[in-house]
Design a protein around this motif. Structure first.
Motif, PDB file in Angstrom:
ATOM      1  N   UNK A 203     -12.768 -76.018  43.342  1.00 22.00           N
ATOM      2  CA  UNK A 203     -12.587 -74.850  42.473  1.00 22.00           C
ATOM      3  C   UNK A 203     -11.337 -74.061  42.862  1.00 22.00           C
ATOM      4  N   UNK A 204     -11.068 -73.951  44.158  1.00 21.10           N
ATOM      5  CA  UNK A 204      -9.836 -73.272  44.585  1.00 21.10           C
ATOM      6  C   UNK A 204      -8.607 -74.036  44.129  1.00 21.10           C
ATOM      7  N   UNK A 205      -8.665 -75.341  44.231  1.00 19.80           N
ATOM      8  CA  UNK A 205      -7.530 -76.161  43.820  1.00 19.80           C
ATOM      9  C   UNK A 205      -7.214 -75.959  42.337  1.00 19.80           C
ATOM     10  N   UNK A 206      -8.257 -75.822  41.520  1.00 14.19           N
ATOM     11  CA  UNK A 206      -8.071 -75.645  40.076  1.00 14.19           C
ATOM     12  C   UNK A 206      -7.527 -74.264  39.744  1.00 14.19           C
ATOM     13  N   UNK A 207      -8.048 -73.228  40.408  1.00 12.41           N
ATOM     14  CA  UNK A 207      -7.769 -71.852  39.979  1.00 12.41           C
ATOM     15  C   UNK A 207      -6.667 -71.154  40.764  1.00 12.41           C
ATOM     16  N   UNK A 208      -6.376 -71.586  41.987  1.00 11.23           N
ATOM     17  CA  UNK A 208      -5.427 -70.850  42.828  1.00 11.23           C
ATOM     18  C   UNK A 208      -4.032 -70.798  42.217  1.00 11.23           C
ATOM     19  N   UNK A 209      -3.626 -71.853  41.547  1.00 13.63           N
ATOM     20  CA  UNK A 209      -2.264 -71.889  40.999  1.00 13.63           C
ATOM     21  C   UNK A 209      -2.066 -70.854  39.899  1.00 13.63           C
ATOM     22  N   UNK A 210      -3.134 -70.473  39.204  1.00 11.74           N
ATOM     23  CA  UNK A 210      -3.031 -69.497  38.122  1.00 11.74           C
ATOM     24  C   UNK A 210      -3.302 -68.072  38.591  1.00 11.74           C
ATOM     25  N   UNK A 211      -4.212 -67.904  39.534  1.00 10.96           N
ATOM     26  CA  UNK A 211      -4.540 -66.571  40.038  1.00 10.96           C
ATOM     27  C   UNK A 211      -3.592 -66.115  41.145  1.00 10.96           C
ATOM     28  N   UNK A 212      -3.198 -67.054  42.011  1.00 14.56           N
ATOM     29  CA  UNK A 212      -2.585 -66.672  43.271  1.00 14.56           C
ATOM     30  C   UNK A 212      -3.682 -66.419  44.292  1.00 14.56           C
ATOM     31  N   UNK A 213      -3.332 -66.487  45.571  1.00 11.17           N
ATOM     32  CA  UNK A 213      -4.346 -66.444  46.626  1.00 11.17           C
ATOM     33  C   UNK A 213      -5.110 -65.126  46.652  1.00 11.17           C
ATOM     34  N   UNK A 214      -4.406 -63.993  46.633  1.00 13.43           N
ATOM     35  CA  UNK A 214      -5.075 -62.694  46.793  1.00 13.43           C
ATOM     36  C   UNK A 214      -6.000 -62.382  45.617  1.00 13.43           C
ATOM     37  N   UNK A 215      -5.510 -62.593  44.404  1.00 12.17           N
ATOM     38  CA  UNK A 215      -6.327 -62.283  43.231  1.00 12.17           C
ATOM     39  C   UNK A 215      -7.558 -63.179  43.167  1.00 12.17           C
TER      40      UNK A 215
ATOM     41  N   UNK B 279     -14.578 -56.711  52.840  1.00 14.48           N
ATOM     42  CA  UNK B 279     -13.441 -57.599  52.601  1.00 14.48           C
ATOM     43  C   UNK B 279     -12.864 -57.382  51.212  1.00 14.48           C
ATOM     44  N   UNK B 280     -13.733 -57.152  50.235  1.00 14.68           N
ATOM     45  CA  UNK B 280     -13.274 -56.923  48.863  1.00 14.68           C
ATOM     46  C   UNK B 280     -12.449 -55.645  48.761  1.00 14.68           C
ATOM     47  N   UNK B 281     -12.918 -54.578  49.413  1.00 16.69           N
ATOM     48  CA  UNK B 281     -12.193 -53.298  49.392  1.00 16.69           C
ATOM     49  C   UNK B 281     -10.833 -53.446  50.066  1.00 16.69           C
ATOM     50  N   UNK B 282     -10.797 -54.154  51.192  1.00 21.72           N
ATOM     51  CA  UNK B 282      -9.547 -54.320  51.926  1.00 21.72           C
ATOM     52  C   UNK B 282      -8.530 -55.161  51.150  1.00 21.72           C
ATOM     53  N   UNK B 283      -9.012 -56.155  50.411  1.00 18.44           N
ATOM     54  CA  UNK B 283      -8.102 -57.034  49.675  1.00 18.44           C
ATOM     55  C   UNK B 283      -7.681 -56.476  48.322  1.00 18.44           C
ATOM     56  N   UNK B 284      -8.424 -55.510  47.811  1.00 20.74           N
ATOM     57  CA  UNK B 284      -8.179 -55.029  46.453  1.00 20.74           C
ATOM     58  C   UNK B 284      -6.735 -54.604  46.198  1.00 20.74           C
ATOM     59  N   UNK B 285      -6.088 -53.822  47.090  1.00 19.12           N
ATOM     60  CA  UNK B 285      -4.692 -53.441  46.813  1.00 19.12           C
ATOM     61  C   UNK B 285      -3.750 -54.633  46.692  1.00 19.12           C
ATOM     62  N   UNK B 286      -3.939 -55.637  47.542  1.00 18.69           N
ATOM     63  CA  UNK B 286      -3.086 -56.833  47.472  1.00 18.69           C
ATOM     64  C   UNK B 286      -3.358 -57.625  46.205  1.00 18.69           C
ATOM     65  N   UNK B 287      -4.626 -57.684  45.818  1.00 20.90           N
ATOM     66  CA  UNK B 287      -4.972 -58.407  44.595  1.00 20.90           C
ATOM     67  C   UNK B 287      -4.376 -57.725  43.369  1.00 20.90           C
ATOM     68  N   UNK B 288      -4.448 -56.399  43.330  1.00 23.85           N
ATOM     69  CA  UNK B 288      -3.880 -55.645  42.200  1.00 23.85           C
ATOM     70  C   UNK B 288      -2.366 -55.821  42.150  1.00 23.85           C
ATOM     71  N   UNK B 289      -1.727 -55.756  43.318  1.00 23.74           N
ATOM     72  CA  UNK B 289      -0.265 -55.854  43.372  1.00 23.74           C
ATOM     73  C   UNK B 289       0.239 -57.226  42.954  1.00 23.74           C
ATOM     74  N   UNK B 290      -0.569 -58.256  43.170  1.00 18.44           N
ATOM     75  CA  UNK B 290      -0.119 -59.626  42.879  1.00 18.44           C
ATOM     76  C   UNK B 290      -0.854 -60.238  41.694  1.00 18.44           C
ATOM     77  N   UNK B 291      -1.578 -59.433  40.944  1.00 14.85           N
ATOM     78  CA  UNK B 291      -2.337 -59.975  39.812  1.00 14.85           C
ATOM     79  C   UNK B 291      -1.384 -60.643  38.824  1.00 14.85           C
ATOM     80  N   UNK B 292      -1.719 -61.833  38.331  1.00  9.84           N
ATOM     81  CA  UNK B 292      -0.807 -62.582  37.457  1.00  9.84           C
ATOM     82  C   UNK B 292      -0.444 -61.802  36.186  1.00  9.84           C
ATOM     83  N   UNK B 293       0.800 -61.897  35.791  1.00 11.66           N
ATOM     84  CA  UNK B 293       1.272 -61.239  34.572  1.00 11.66           C
ATOM     85  C   UNK B 293       0.943 -62.056  33.334  1.00 11.66           C
TER      86      UNK B 293
END
Length: 304
Positions: A37-49, A200-214
């Motif tokens: 599942x990571x292999x399928x989705x990581x390329x579109x989401x990016x790691x943090x998101x 972990x979710x709270x700590x990662x949230x800023x990075x996920x928001x900053x790198x969320x796919x356009x």
């Protein structure tokens, strides 16, 4: 396993012997599928998101268990949960997602198996737990497998970066498992898992928001991310803790042997990813090393 955290619980007698191997196989299949599942989705989401979606959904599944035990979670417990959630979830999950963008799913699944060996090494280094000659040989064999895995290629491309990322994630699992037993081991396991996932979710949230796919994320990637969170995190943790309660942490940890086998199998069957010679050799060495390094602990805890 991708990510399988260690906990401590008092085992009770297993009166339904047929159910244990079935649940172990099911858990191995679920956690093995996480790398696909990571292999399928990581390329579109990016790691943090991707990891943010995964952790948040997993925490949502486990939230009722935390709510039931909320009185036990003081400020100091939450601080410990935040630290362990970072070491045992946020960083290793991100490393595996990063690796999934760069190498076949089987690479992450195989390197994940070294977590059991790192747990033994960390316990020796930090807490003086004895490592026998047999376990030492197992560690050498297992880490030889890591070298073989990192030296391999798929479709002509080197996979050493992904293999090392997965191995470093497994090292963090080794620290996280020991810290979890030492600092949160007296708390209910499912509630503890929920607390560490929330932190972990709270700590990662800023990075996920900053790198969320356009760009829009394809439906198949969303479905894979949801499966990662709901099935491979929330449901898998519940199943794992159910096994710990019934048969004990030592026997439940044997799922470690199944994850890389299922991880490689799902990627081969559903993603048409090849099983290379170096992957097969590395998997054999690592699983053999894990078996030897775990043997003393398993023998010592057999019921009389």
């Amino acid at each position: 396993m991708s990510s399988s955290p260690a906990t401590v619980s008092s085992p009770i007698a297993d009166t339904r012997t047929w159910l244990t191997p079935v649940e172990l196989l099911l858990l191995g299949a679920i956690w093995g599928a996480s790398f696909m599942f990571m292999r399928v989705s990581a390329k579109d989401f990016g790691a943090f998101a991707l990891v943010e979606v995964r952790i948040a959904l997993g925490a949502l599944i486990l939230l009722p268990f935390l709510w039931r035990e909320r009185a036990l979670f003081t400020r100091s417990i939450w601080l410990r949960a935040a630290a362990i959630g970072t070491i045992n979830t946020a960083i290793p999950f991100t490393l595996f997602a990063w690796a999934a963008q760069r190498a076949p799913a089987g690479i992450g699944a195989i390197s994940n198996a070294t977590a059991a060996m790192f747990t033994a090494l960390v316990a020796f280094a930090l807490y003086g737990e004895r490592i026998s000659l047999r376990r030492s040989i197992g560690l050498v064999i297992g880490f030889t497998g890591v070298v073989v895995l990192a030296s391999g290629k798929t479709d002509g491309d080197s996979v050493w970066q992904a293999a090392l990322a997965g191995t470093f994630a497994a090292l963090l699992y080794g620290f996280g498992g020991n810290f979890l037993r030492r600092y949160l081991g007296t708390l209910p396991p499912a509630a503890t898992a929920a607390a560490t996932l929330i932190c972990a979710s709270v700590l990662l949230a800023p990075l996920a928001i900053a790198t969320w796919p356009q760009q829009p994320i394809p439906t198949v990637s969303w479905l894979s991310a949801i499966a990662l969170g709901v099935l491979c995190t929330g449901v898998a943790y519940l199943l794992y803790y159910r096994l710990i309660y019934r048969i004990g942490a030592t026997r439940a940890s044997t799922v470690t042997y199944l994850i890389p086998l299922f991880g490689v199998m799902w990627a081969w069957l559903l993603l048409d990813e090849p099983v290379t010679t170096s992957m097969a050799i590395a998997c054999t060495l690592i699983l053999g090393g894990v078996a030897l390094s775990q043997q003393r602990a398993v023998t010592a805890k057999k019921p009389s």
